[in-house]
Write a protein that holds these residues in place. Sequence first.
Motif, PDB file in Angstrom:
ATOM      1  N   LYS A 212       0.865  -1.184   0.000  1.00 53.23           N
ATOM      2  CA  LYS A 212       0.000   0.000   0.000  1.00 53.23           C
ATOM      3  C   LYS A 212       0.898   1.229   0.000  1.00 53.23           C
ATOM      4  O   LYS A 212       1.960   1.227   0.638  1.00 53.23           O
ATOM      5  CB  LYS A 212      -0.892   0.028   1.244  1.00 53.23           C
ATOM      6  N   ILE A 213       0.467   2.242  -0.712  1.00 52.80           N
ATOM      7  CA  ILE A 213       1.156   3.528  -0.672  1.00 52.80           C
ATOM      8  C   ILE A 213       0.211   4.554  -0.056  1.00 52.80           C
ATOM      9  O   ILE A 213      -0.924   4.713  -0.496  1.00 52.80           O
ATOM     10  CB  ILE A 213       1.590   3.994  -2.073  1.00 52.80           C
ATOM     11  N   VAL A 214       0.688   5.200   0.988  1.00 53.35           N
ATOM     12  CA  VAL A 214      -0.092   6.233   1.675  1.00 53.35           C
ATOM     13  C   VAL A 214       0.610   7.565   1.450  1.00 53.35           C
ATOM     14  O   VAL A 214       1.828   7.663   1.574  1.00 53.35           O
ATOM     15  CB  VAL A 214      -0.183   5.942   3.188  1.00 53.35           C
ATOM     16  N   GLY A 215      -0.172   8.572   1.088  1.00 55.15           N
ATOM     17  CA  GLY A 215       0.457   9.859   0.821  1.00 55.15           C
ATOM     18  C   GLY A 215      -0.512  11.009   0.970  1.00 55.15           C
ATOM     19  O   GLY A 215      -1.657  10.840   1.379  1.00 55.15           O
ATOM     20  N   LYS A 222       0.909  23.133  -5.303  1.00 49.95           N
ATOM     21  CA  LYS A 222       0.688  21.813  -5.863  1.00 49.95           C
ATOM     22  C   LYS A 222       1.851  20.877  -5.546  1.00 49.95           C
ATOM     23  O   LYS A 222       3.013  21.240  -5.707  1.00 49.95           O
ATOM     24  CB  LYS A 222       0.498  21.915  -7.378  1.00 49.95           C
ATOM     25  N   GLY A 223       1.537  19.669  -5.120  1.00 52.28           N
ATOM     26  CA  GLY A 223       2.589  18.695  -4.845  1.00 52.28           C
ATOM     27  C   GLY A 223       2.046  17.408  -4.251  1.00 52.28           C
ATOM     28  O   GLY A 223       1.019  17.412  -3.561  1.00 52.28           O
ATOM     29  N   ILE A 224       2.725  16.297  -4.541  1.00 48.97           N
ATOM     30  CA  ILE A 224       2.361  14.986  -4.012  1.00 48.97           C
ATOM     31  C   ILE A 224       3.496  14.479  -3.140  1.00 48.97           C
ATOM     32  O   ILE A 224       4.661  14.533  -3.531  1.00 48.97           O
ATOM     33  CB  ILE A 224       2.084  13.973  -5.147  1.00 48.97           C
ATOM     34  N   LYS A 225       3.150  13.979  -1.971  1.00 53.94           N
ATOM     35  CA  LYS A 225       4.146  13.458  -1.046  1.00 53.94           C
ATOM     36  C   LYS A 225       3.768  12.049  -0.613  1.00 53.94           C
ATOM     37  O   LYS A 225       2.630  11.807  -0.205  1.00 53.94           O
ATOM     38  CB  LYS A 225       4.236  14.367   0.191  1.00 53.94           C
ATOM     39  N   VAL A 226       4.692  11.117  -0.723  1.00 58.32           N
ATOM     40  CA  VAL A 226       4.469   9.753  -0.246  1.00 58.32           C
ATOM     41  C   VAL A 226       4.816   9.704   1.236  1.00 58.32           C
ATOM     42  O   VAL A 226       5.947   9.997   1.628  1.00 58.32           O
ATOM     43  CB  VAL A 226       5.320   8.734  -1.033  1.00 58.32           C
ATOM     44  N   ILE A 227       3.842   9.365   2.066  1.00 59.44           N
ATOM     45  CA  ILE A 227       4.060   9.297   3.513  1.00 59.44           C
ATOM     46  C   ILE A 227       4.715   7.981   3.898  1.00 59.44           C
ATOM     47  O   ILE A 227       5.639   7.938   4.693  1.00 59.44           O
ATOM     48  CB  ILE A 227       2.722   9.457   4.262  1.00 59.44           C
ATOM     49  N   ASP A 228       4.236   6.890   3.306  1.00 54.13           N
ATOM     50  CA  ASP A 228       4.790   5.577   3.662  1.00 54.13           C
ATOM     51  C   ASP A 228       4.437   4.561   2.585  1.00 54.13           C
ATOM     52  O   ASP A 228       3.422   4.686   1.894  1.00 54.13           O
ATOM     53  CB  ASP A 228       4.231   5.106   5.002  1.00 54.13           C
ATOM     54  N   ILE A 229       5.311   3.572   2.435  1.00 53.56           N
ATOM     55  CA  ILE A 229       5.050   2.415   1.573  1.00 53.56           C
ATOM     56  C   ILE A 229       4.984   1.204   2.489  1.00 53.56           C
ATOM     57  O   ILE A 229       5.949   0.867   3.178  1.00 53.56           O
ATOM     58  CB  ILE A 229       6.153   2.238   0.516  1.00 53.56           C
ATOM     59  N   LEU A 230       3.834   0.553   2.529  1.00 51.16           N
ATOM     60  CA  LEU A 230       3.571  -0.509   3.489  1.00 51.16           C
ATOM     61  C   LEU A 230       3.459  -1.855   2.781  1.00 51.16           C
ATOM     62  O   LEU A 230       2.578  -2.057   1.944  1.00 51.16           O
ATOM     63  CB  LEU A 230       2.270  -0.206   4.239  1.00 51.16           C
ATOM     64  N   ASP A 231       4.362  -2.763   3.111  1.00 52.25           N
ATOM     65  CA  ASP A 231       4.333  -4.098   2.516  1.00 52.25           C
ATOM     66  C   ASP A 231       3.257  -4.956   3.175  1.00 52.25           C
ATOM     67  O   ASP A 231       3.024  -4.866   4.387  1.00 52.25           O
ATOM     68  CB  ASP A 231       5.697  -4.777   2.682  1.00 52.25           C
ATOM     69  N   LEU A 275      -5.546   3.813   8.700  1.00 51.92           N
ATOM     70  CA  LEU A 275      -4.920   4.712   7.719  1.00 51.92           C
ATOM     71  C   LEU A 275      -5.763   5.946   7.390  1.00 51.92           C
ATOM     72  O   LEU A 275      -5.384   6.731   6.524  1.00 51.92           O
ATOM     73  CB  LEU A 275      -4.634   3.937   6.419  1.00 51.92           C
ATOM     74  N   ARG A 276      -6.874   6.159   8.081  1.00 56.82           N
ATOM     75  CA  ARG A 276      -7.761   7.269   7.716  1.00 56.82           C
ATOM     76  C   ARG A 276      -7.257   8.624   8.177  1.00 56.82           C
ATOM     77  O   ARG A 276      -7.469   9.626   7.491  1.00 56.82           O
ATOM     78  CB  ARG A 276      -9.159   7.037   8.298  1.00 56.82           C
ATOM     79  N   TYR A 277      -6.630   8.675   9.347  1.00 54.87           N
ATOM     80  CA  TYR A 277      -6.253   9.973   9.911  1.00 54.87           C
ATOM     81  C   TYR A 277      -4.751  10.045  10.145  1.00 54.87           C
ATOM     82  O   TYR A 277      -4.187   9.240  10.885  1.00 54.87           O
ATOM     83  CB  TYR A 277      -6.991  10.221  11.226  1.00 54.87           C
ATOM     84  N   TYR A 278      -4.121  11.042   9.515  1.00 57.83           N
ATOM     85  CA  TYR A 278      -2.674  11.212   9.639  1.00 57.83           C
ATOM     86  C   TYR A 278      -2.393  12.644  10.097  1.00 57.83           C
ATOM     87  O   TYR A 278      -2.830  13.608   9.471  1.00 57.83           O
ATOM     88  CB  TYR A 278      -1.987  10.951   8.300  1.00 57.83           C
ATOM     89  N   MET A 279      -1.677  12.777  11.204  1.00 61.18           N
ATOM     90  CA  MET A 279      -1.308  14.098  11.700  1.00 61.18           C
ATOM     91  C   MET A 279      -0.075  13.975  12.588  1.00 61.18           C
ATOM     92  O   MET A 279       0.183  12.914  13.165  1.00 61.18           O
ATOM     93  CB  MET A 279      -2.465  14.737  12.481  1.00 61.18           C
ATOM     94  N   ALA A 280       0.683  15.050  12.655  1.00 58.09           N
ATOM     95  CA  ALA A 280       1.898  15.082  13.477  1.00 58.09           C
ATOM     96  C   ALA A 280       2.823  13.904  13.160  1.00 58.09           C
ATOM     97  O   ALA A 280       3.388  13.268  14.046  1.00 58.09           O
ATOM     98  CB  ALA A 280       1.549  15.097  14.961  1.00 58.09           C
ATOM     99  N   LYS A 281       2.916  13.585  11.863  1.00 54.73           N
ATOM    100  CA  LYS A 281       3.820  12.559  11.356  1.00 54.73           C
ATOM    101  C   LYS A 281       3.509  11.142  11.845  1.00 54.73           C
ATOM    102  O   LYS A 281       4.396  10.287  11.941  1.00 54.73           O
ATOM    103  CB  LYS A 281       5.276  12.921  11.700  1.00 54.73           C
TER     104      LYS A 281
END
Length: 313
Positions: A212-215, A222-231, A275-281
């Motif tokens: 899964k890729i979360v970003g 404008k910009g896209i950031k990948v937060i994590d790649i989850l195996d 994976l719904r809520y992401y804040m403060a890293k």
Amino acid sequence: MDPVTHGIVGLAIAAIAGEPAAITNPYAIGSLLGAIIPDGDIIMQIKGHYSYLKNHRGVSHSLPFVFIYGGAITLFLSLLFPGALVLKLFLYALAGCLSHLMLDITNSFGAKIFWPFFNKKYTVDLLLVYDPVLLILSLAIIIPTLRNIIHPAITILLLFSYLLFRSRMKSHVKRTIKENMKKEGEFYFVRVLPSIVGLLKWHFIIKFKDKKIVGEINIFPKGIKVIDILDNLDTELYNAVKNTKVAEFFREFTPIFHIGCKKLSTGYEISFTDLRYYMAKDFLHHATAILDENLTLVSSLFQPYDKSRKVEI
């Protein structure tokens, strides 16, 4: 949606119908109470975070309960205001309750509005949990000074325009993500969610066969950031943990979660992440299951709001 916004929207509904927001107006009070009463499930907090989050926005946020709430509020207010029209009280209370359900399905937590027919939380992933635009527009309807400056009909039009804008923005974000993630391979699931903070920021989860890729994506700048790649979890470990109480809870609690694994000297640490809520890293809700070398469950913990909080399941 937060209780303050729910209450203000309830008062705005009464104001649209010509009822002033006053403590002497039973119809405005009925709409207000209807708009906040479904969150009475917070009483489950007495039993702790696990019980509360397991039941939050469940049966208390279903359409059958709307009529129960409406009846209870009507009975209560008819005793306080003997001269009030019972049917009118019920309709205002019902309108407030329905506004609560409709608002709650606009954000990512969702609500079981069709319980007991479907035991699923429905959501359209459109608004922030604390949405300032919705709050401001509702206040513009309630406050007489603002209502004299901008007619409620125009405010309602602005509200629908805002919802349309959010919907179009979400569609644009989804197309952009699909286009930019083609290089990662074939994917079979994409979900776009409003950020906890930031009107022009969205989060996304893309499921591939093995990961899964979360970003997050910003509209401006404008910009896209990948937060994590989850195996994905190993099949044997997944089979060992999938029927545990913590796994069952997470499946009901959130439709989007990841199961990870860390090898320990005496077994395995299985992590569950909403994976719904992401804040403060970091993500907001977690759980942990410990398996021994034989893949037998040793312990399981729910970690709501912060990893330092540990509630035994």
